[in-house]
Design a protein around this motif. Structure first.
Motif, mmCIF file in Angstrom:
data_model
loop_
_atom_site.group_PDB
_atom_site.id
_atom_site.type_symbol
_atom_site.label_atom_id
_atom_site.label_comp_id
_atom_site.label_asym_id
_atom_site.label_seq_id
_atom_site.Cartn_x
_atom_site.Cartn_y
_atom_site.Cartn_z
ATOM 1 N N ILE A 78 0.757 -1.034 -0.391
ATOM 2 C CA ILE A 78 0.675 0.042 -0.065
ATOM 3 C C ILE A 78 0.622 1.261 0.094
ATOM 4 O O ILE A 78 0.302 2.812 -0.706
ATOM 5 C CB ILE A 78 -1.214 0.070 1.088
ATOM 6 C CG1 ILE A 78 -2.196 -1.090 1.331
ATOM 7 C CG2 ILE A 78 -1.513 1.345 1.405
ATOM 8 C CD1 ILE A 78 -3.235 -1.609 2.247
ATOM 9 N N GLU A 79 1.176 1.245 0.517
ATOM 10 C CA GLU A 79 2.783 2.130 0.450
ATOM 11 C C GLU A 79 3.199 2.441 -0.302
ATOM 12 O O GLU A 79 3.689 4.095 -1.052
ATOM 13 C CB GLU A 79 4.194 1.986 1.554
ATOM 14 C CG GLU A 79 3.995 1.957 3.133
ATOM 15 C CD GLU A 79 3.375 0.529 2.895
ATOM 16 O OE1 GLU A 79 2.484 0.277 4.271
ATOM 17 O OE2 GLU A 79 3.376 -0.413 2.967
ATOM 18 N N ASP A 80 3.837 1.853 -1.291
ATOM 19 C CA ASP A 80 4.511 1.909 -3.223
ATOM 20 C C ASP A 80 3.722 1.800 -3.860
ATOM 21 O O ASP A 80 3.923 2.891 -4.899
ATOM 22 C CB ASP A 80 5.204 1.019 -3.194
ATOM 23 C CG ASP A 80 6.494 0.230 -1.941
ATOM 24 O OD1 ASP A 80 6.971 1.083 -1.926
ATOM 25 O OD2 ASP A 80 7.099 -0.532 -2.120
ATOM 26 N N ARG A 81 2.558 1.226 -3.750
ATOM 27 C CA ARG A 81 1.439 1.385 -4.959
ATOM 28 C C ARG A 81 2.199 1.641 -6.179
ATOM 29 O O ARG A 81 1.654 1.781 -7.271
ATOM 30 C CB ARG A 81 0.934 2.411 -4.590
ATOM 31 C CG ARG A 81 -0.130 2.408 -3.631
ATOM 32 C CD ARG A 81 -1.018 3.681 -3.253
ATOM 33 N NE ARG A 81 -1.042 4.521 -2.532
ATOM 34 C CZ ARG A 81 -1.402 5.936 -2.308
ATOM 35 N NH1 ARG A 81 -2.796 5.947 -2.151
ATOM 36 N NH2 ARG A 81 -0.072 6.672 -1.857
ATOM 37 N N HIS A 82 3.034 -0.084 -6.579
ATOM 38 C CA HIS A 82 3.278 0.185 -7.779
ATOM 39 C C HIS A 82 2.555 -0.696 -9.135
ATOM 40 O O HIS A 82 1.819 -1.539 -8.432
ATOM 41 C CB HIS A 82 4.785 -0.498 -7.638
ATOM 42 C CG HIS A 82 5.816 0.201 -6.804
ATOM 43 N ND1 HIS A 82 7.080 -0.252 -6.264
ATOM 44 C CD2 HIS A 82 6.472 1.643 -7.268
ATOM 45 C CE1 HIS A 82 7.678 0.520 -5.722
ATOM 46 N NE2 HIS A 82 7.034 2.297 -6.009
ATOM 47 N N LEU A 83 2.746 -0.875 -10.081
ATOM 48 C CA LEU A 83 2.285 -0.801 -10.941
ATOM 49 C C LEU A 83 2.372 -1.911 -11.630
ATOM 50 O O LEU A 83 3.699 -1.353 -12.145
ATOM 51 C CB LEU A 83 1.393 0.353 -11.933
ATOM 52 C CG LEU A 83 0.744 -0.608 -13.051
ATOM 53 C CD1 LEU A 83 -0.607 -0.854 -12.671
ATOM 54 C CD2 LEU A 83 0.531 0.848 -14.255
ATOM 55 N N ALA A 84 2.342 -3.497 -12.050
ATOM 56 C CA ALA A 84 2.585 -3.808 -12.406
ATOM 57 C C ALA A 84 2.097 -4.437 -14.756
ATOM 58 O O ALA A 84 0.547 -4.184 -14.101
ATOM 59 C CB ALA A 84 2.214 -5.072 -12.273
ATOM 60 N N THR A 85 2.371 -4.308 -15.532
ATOM 61 C CA THR A 85 1.496 -4.055 -17.128
ATOM 62 C C THR A 85 2.227 -5.900 -17.520
ATOM 63 O O THR A 85 3.595 -5.734 -17.474
ATOM 64 C CB THR A 85 2.095 -2.854 -17.363
ATOM 65 O OG1 THR A 85 3.461 -2.552 -17.380
ATOM 66 C CG2 THR A 85 1.589 -2.175 -16.543
ATOM 67 N N GLY A 86 1.760 -5.651 -18.626
ATOM 68 C CA GLY A 86 1.974 -7.224 -19.525
ATOM 69 C C GLY A 86 2.035 -6.325 -20.881
ATOM 70 O O GLY A 86 0.591 -5.292 -20.774
ATOM 71 N N ASP A 87 2.901 -6.171 -21.494
ATOM 72 C CA ASP A 87 2.948 -5.434 -23.140
ATOM 73 C C ASP A 87 2.524 -6.816 -24.234
ATOM 74 O O ASP A 87 2.344 -7.655 -23.985
ATOM 75 C CB ASP A 87 3.846 -5.096 -22.994
ATOM 76 C CG ASP A 87 5.345 -5.393 -23.318
ATOM 77 O OD1 ASP A 87 4.796 -6.602 -23.762
ATOM 78 O OD2 ASP A 87 5.998 -4.741 -23.215
ATOM 79 N N TYR A 88 2.489 -6.278 -25.086
ATOM 80 C CA TYR A 88 2.044 -7.012 -26.403
ATOM 81 C C TYR A 88 3.122 -7.461 -26.960
ATOM 82 O O TYR A 88 2.988 -8.275 -28.248
ATOM 83 C CB TYR A 88 1.273 -5.364 -27.676
ATOM 84 C CG TYR A 88 -0.015 -5.335 -28.032
ATOM 85 C CD1 TYR A 88 -1.131 -5.856 -28.678
ATOM 86 C CD2 TYR A 88 -0.189 -4.858 -27.263
ATOM 87 C CE1 TYR A 88 -1.888 -5.582 -28.856
ATOM 88 C CE2 TYR A 88 -2.169 -4.795 -26.914
ATOM 89 C CZ TYR A 88 -2.498 -4.710 -28.003
ATOM 90 O OH TYR A 88 -4.164 -4.319 -27.823
ATOM 91 N N VAL A 89 4.006 -7.119 -26.701
ATOM 92 C CA VAL A 89 5.513 -8.335 -26.782
ATOM 93 C C VAL A 89 5.735 -9.531 -26.332
ATOM 94 O O VAL A 89 7.063 -9.725 -26.366
ATOM 95 C CB VAL A 89 6.972 -7.849 -27.622
ATOM 96 C CG1 VAL A 89 6.492 -6.809 -29.272
ATOM 97 C CG2 VAL A 89 6.999 -6.395 -26.185
#
Length: 356
Positions: A78-89
């Motif tokens: 909750i302190e960091d709130r980092h976003l993890a993403t997946g992409d098209y490649v």
């Protein structure tokens, strides 16, 4: 039911976008949300904005080399709130929203597009280590620990067979430090539940249509319900408390709209209420009711599950194009953000949900 007491879906704001959105997520415990997508030139976009006095205020926008398909905050603190993403490649990345010039962690996750991502162990939701799970067009489902670059677990398709496209993944059953399950849905209608503690396939079935989305009603309790959304407007809610050796889990099947069902999302404050996203631009609110007895004994004396009933509370058409992603706010009951293929992002308020 009494229509005057039914919950209403009220559009709060509508924001036009200059890219195609694929995922929307509330930044936990804030009035901010992120929109992920792809520009017409096939580059990726992360758009961060904030609700401010009834308007949408853009805080940041970053362009990256590859388009983004999915994202989650589920493995972050909750302190960091980092976003993890997946992409098209097939790339995976974790981003600090305060500084998005480059990711703080990245890995080559898959050979082809990452269709879906989910996180667990962060935000105080679920026990155990923070982990990500990804599903890809190459047919693999992989589990990641953001502290290392290699997958913790890789579930590969059988060699020689044409791999089924994995469209959706979800974490569940994470009620202590040892237990955790992942569910995966595929374009051929397969639904599989893997047990990460025993490293085995716990259950699989086929719902006859491509699985667009699946979600456990809670990640941090014993497996209770699984909502499955498919092509051709079918919604199936499985009761996961009682497993039968031959019949599996009991499920309730419903036809919702006359178009693809892009998702069924359980309300964080009440796991019996959920919203479905239609290919015809509608948001539909449902309530699930348990039967008097959740299990009965068959002729041989083996426990068999009994599916509950699903009641539609209300339905509202908000767009002429499909609603392809949806996210409830963790703290504000009924506040939601969703993206449509008419290149808009919208925030809506669903009223009276506390009455259910």
């Amino acid at each position: 039911m009494d229509c005057t007491a039914a919950p209403q879906v009220i559009e709060h704001l509508k924001e036009p976008l200059n890219f195609t959105p694929f995922d929307t997520r509330w930044v936990p415990q804030s009035a901010r949300f992120v929109v992920l997508g792809q520009y017409p030139r096939a580059t990726g976009c992360i758009w961060v904005c904030q609700l401010n006095k009834g308007k949408c205020e853009k805080l940041a926008e970053t362009e990256q080399p590859k388009g983004f398909k999915c994202g989650t905050f589920g493995a972050s603190s909750i302190e960091d709130r980092h976003l993890a993403t997946g992409d098209y490649v097939g790339g995976l990345a974790i981003w600090d929203l305060e500084n998005m010039k480059k990711p703080i962690w990245s890995a080559k996750g898959h050979d082809l597009i990452v269709n879906a991502i989910d996180g667990c162990g962060g935000l105080g939701v679920g026990s155990g280590a923070p982990e990500l799970v990804t599903g890809s067009r190459d047919g693999t489902v992989r589990v990641w620990d953001p502290r290392t670059e290699d997958p913790v677990l890789s579930l590969e398709p059988v060699e020689g067979e044409t791999p089924a496209d994995c469209w959706t993944v979800a974490f569940g059953n994470s009620y202590n430090d040892a237990e955790r399950c992942i569910a995966a849905g595929y374009d051929n209608g397969d639904v599989k539940i893997f047990d990460l503690r025993t490293n085995t396939l716990r259950w699989d079935t086929n719902v006859r249509n491509g699985v667009c989305h699946l979600q456990f009603d809670r990640k941090d309790i014993r497996m209770n319900k699984l909502g499955v959304s498919t092509l051709e407007s079918t919604l199936v809610v499985y009761d996961l408390r009682t497993y039968h050796p031959t019949e599996g889990y009991a499920g309730r099947k419903e036809k919702v709209t006359k178009s693809t069902l892009w998702g069924a999302h359980f309300l964080p404050q009440n796991r019996e209420v959920f919203a479905s996203c239609g290919g015809n631009g509608t948001i539909t609110l449902f309530k699930y009711s348990y039967p008097e007895e959740r299990s009965i004994k068959d002729k041989e004396g083996i426990e068999r599950g009994v599916a509950g009933t699903v009641e539609m509370l209300n339905q509202k058409e908000l767009s002429t194009q499909p609603v392809i992603s949806f996210d409830w706010h963790m703290n504000k009951t009924g506040l939601c953000v969703f993206a449509c293929l008419d290149q808009t992002c919208r925030v809506a308020i669903c009223t009276k949900l506390h009455l259910y």
